[in-house]
Design an enzyme around this catalytic site. Structure first.
Site, PDB file in Angstrom:
ATOM      1  N   ASN A  48      71.532  55.731  49.360  1.00  0.00           N
ATOM      2  CA  ASN A  48      72.546  54.802  48.896  1.00  0.00           C
ATOM      3  C   ASN A  48      73.147  53.995  50.059  1.00  0.00           C
ATOM      4  O   ASN A  48      72.670  52.895  50.350  1.00  0.00           O
ATOM      5  CB  ASN A  48      73.626  55.553  48.121  1.00  0.00           C
ATOM      6  CG  ASN A  48      74.521  54.629  47.314  1.00  0.00           C
ATOM      7  OD1 ASN A  48      74.528  53.427  47.540  1.00  0.00           O
ATOM      8  ND2 ASN A  48      75.259  55.188  46.397  1.00  0.00           N
ATOM      9  N   ASP A  49      74.141  54.548  50.720  1.00  0.00           N
ATOM     10  CA  ASP A  49      74.853  53.795  51.749  1.00  0.00           C
ATOM     11  C   ASP A  49      73.929  53.197  52.824  1.00  0.00           C
ATOM     12  O   ASP A  49      74.176  52.099  53.309  1.00  0.00           O
ATOM     13  CB  ASP A  49      75.893  54.689  52.430  1.00  0.00           C
ATOM     14  CG  ASP A  49      77.024  55.053  51.473  1.00  0.00           C
ATOM     15  OD1 ASP A  49      77.259  54.289  50.529  1.00  0.00           O
ATOM     16  OD2 ASP A  49      77.654  56.103  51.680  1.00  0.00           O
ATOM     17  N   VAL A  50      72.852  53.914  53.173  1.00  0.00           N
ATOM     18  CA  VAL A  50      71.995  53.444  54.259  1.00  0.00           C
ATOM     19  C   VAL A  50      71.171  52.223  53.863  1.00  0.00           C
ATOM     20  O   VAL A  50      70.441  51.666  54.675  1.00  0.00           O
ATOM     21  CB  VAL A  50      71.036  54.548  54.763  1.00  0.00           C
ATOM     22  CG1 VAL A  50      71.831  55.696  55.357  1.00  0.00           C
ATOM     23  CG2 VAL A  50      70.129  55.038  53.648  1.00  0.00           C
TER      24      VAL A  50
END
Lengths: 471, 106
Positions: A395-397
């Site tokens: 997700n965030d990456v």
């Protein structure tokens, strides 16, 4: 120096060289396994030499020898069994457990030697100072690593645990440690100061680790690994043994470098991570159900078509993949595609998984060839020519918001998934990642979301891809 | 400062520098096995615990020594075995149908 001691010292030096050479050989997968063996040979040499000294001095009591043998047999047996049976997904907690026992053993050595001093006898600074450091670092590592192990294994809540007055309590414990260290070092031998130092350090280890969220644990494990190394080194100073000093210092350096690299990959400082509490603003449940209008849903069938007609596919695995135990399915899908001359690679972010490089181990376990695993920079150079990027549990990456100013992840190195021609994200819901912000990749025009459990989703994709590949 | 202490400190400092140098060349892909390998190396603490176990002469010291020996040997055995297990996965023989994936980009 007697002849025996000369030989022993030289052999200790050789064993230390084995550790350095062994670590050096871990640079490439080809030599890594032998590197570990070289290091193990060094360890065996060191242990044999130690028994030689022991036999030569011949001071051991029957009970002492018995305890040694029983302790060795039980410990070696238990360690081997744990190491043989551990699931690769559970690797981080095992490493953390080994940190705990290493730190604990180092602290025990310091305790033993200090208590051996007659009460009230004068202390040499060169002895008492490393003892105090050994106890503090070893104690913190022992309790802190056990908490980290519990959090990683899910036995303790992975959420940051905070309570009112935690900062004040921390400050008090730190002051107690400092005072008791000064008393341990600066005055005549008194076992109470030593016990106070040890207890305060154990308490601090717990307090330090409980407010840190589960996703920050890799950094903590890495930091505690460095601590263990330092504790062992200090134990080496206490008993004047250079094998311990050298090996401990090597590990201390290794852990420090990894900690800094991990923190850099998360775009946060080590201090910020240790301060804890990150991710407490838990927006997961709130945001999970509303799917913004501009997000496009897709079906496994459509994904199958896309993959079957692609030339270059990039798989972007994240922790969600490991959590769903979907590695086997992913590898099966990749094999299906490569068998039909479709290029498949994996884009692996440095913090994918639960410890540095964890994702690579999980993929290696399911026979993904090493040369398909692309690290951040190499992967980013490949996205432009990628027809389909398959984001599984990451997700965030992958969030392009990191390139803009003023977001929670600004400046974090990300995988440029949004540069590929089309993107499929397999995810159970629209819930946010650890940083707690919406992923702009999900609402990108090129992105389609497949709302499903990773394992089930990929199984369905495999089935539909097979149809379109005329199998 | 005694000569002995000076030597030990010198060894300590130089070992840290060697550690930095060696570790910073290891690719991220191998970080988990490397960390686990380093974990095994701090199992060298077992050497210290063997020495104290043989010095123990009363019940309190037997207890401390036993704890120390047990913990250290879990560390050293587990560390090496699990690292070896992991690295076996990285050095598995490649299957014959793997040749088409050199880089993937044209």
């Amino acid at each position: 120096m007697s002849l025996l001691m000369t030989i022993v010292s030289l052999m200790y030096l050789i064993s230390a060289a084995c550790y350095v050479i062994g670590l050096h050989m871990m640079r490439t997968p080809k030599t890594a396994r032998n590197g570990n063996r070289v290091s193990a040979v060094g360890m065996i040499i060191a242990v044999i030499m130690t028994f030689l000294i022991a036999l030569h001095q011949n001071e051991a009591t029957m009970t002492g020898s018995l305890i040694l043998v029983v302790g060795l047999v039980l410990g070696l047996g238990y360690g081997t069994i744990r190491a043989r049976t551990v699931e690769m997904t559970d690797m981080p907690q095992l490493v953390s457990l080994f940190n705990a026992v290493g730190g604990g053993a180092a602290a025990a050595i310091g305790t033993f030697d200090y208590l051996s001093m007659a009460a009230g006898s004068h202390l040499h600074f060169a002895f008492s100072f490393p003892v105090a450091l050994d106890l503090v670092i070893g104690g913190i590592t022992f309790s802190g690593s056990l908490i980290a192990t519990g959090k990683l294994a899910g036995k303790i809540s992975g959420k940051p645990i905070t309570f009112p007055g935690a900062k004040l309590l921390n400050a008090v414990v730190v002051i107690v440690i400092l005072v008791s260290v000064v008393l341990t070092i600066g005055f005549a031998a008194n076992s109470w100061w030593l016990i106070l130092t040890l207890c305060a350090s154990l308490v601090f280890g717990i307090l330090m680790t409980i407010p840190i969220g589960g996703a920050d644990m890799p950094v903590v494990v890495s930091l505690l690994n460095a601590f263990t190394g330092l504790a062992v080194s200090m134990a080496g100073f206490v008993i004047d043994n250079q094998a311990l000093i050298i090996a401990g210092a090597l590990v201390g350096a290794a852990g420090t470098i990894l900690t800094l690299q991990m923190a850099a990959a998360m775009n946060r400082s080590v201090m910020n991570i240790i301060a804890g509490g990150f991710g407490t603003g838990d927006s997961n449940s709130a945001a999970a159900d509303d799917i913004p209008v501009n997000v496009k849903e897709t079906t496994a069938d459509d994904v199958g078509v896309q993959l079957a007609y692609a030339n270059n596919v990039m798989i972007v695995p994240g922790y969600g993949l490991a959590a769903a135990q979907a590695q086997h399915e992913v590898a099966e899908l990749a094999k299906l595609l490569t068998d039909h001359d479709i290029n498949v690679n994996y884009a692996i972010h440095p913090v994918a998984g639960r410890m540095p490089g964890h994702m690579n181990v999980l993929l290696a376990e399911v026979n993904v060839p090493y040369d398909q695993m692309k690290q951040l920079e190499e992967a980013n150079s490949m996205f432009e020519n990628t027809d389909v990027s398959l984001v599984i549990g990451a997700n965030d990456v992958t969030n392009p918001a990191a390139r803009r100013k003023g977001t929670a992840i600004t400046g974090m190195p990300i995988l440029d998934v949004d540069k590929s021609k089309s993107v499929v994200v397999i995810k159970r819901s629209m819930s946010t990642g650890y940083a707690g912000i919406q992923n702009e990749l999900f609402s990108d025009d090129k992105t389609h979301m497949l709302f499903s459990d990773a394992k089930k989703g990929i199984q369905e994709i495999i089935a539909s891809t097979k149809e379109y590949l005329d199998e | 400062m005694s000569q002995e202490l000076y030597t030990n400190i010198a060894i300590f400092v130089l070992s840290i520098l060697v550690g930095f140098e060696v570790i910073s060349k290891i690719p991220a892909t191998l970080h988990t096995p490397m960390m686990s390998g380093a974990n095994a190396i701090h199992g060298v603490v077992v050497v210290g615990t063997i020495l104290i176990a043989l010095e123990a002469h009363s019940i309190l010291f037997y207890v401390i020594a036993f704890i120390a020996v047990f913990l250290a040997s879990v560390n050293v055995a587990g560390g090496y075995v699990v690292t070896d297990r992991m690295l076996t996965m990285f050095s598995k023989p490649k299957k014959s149908d793997d040749q088409s994936q050199d880089g993937g980009e044209k």
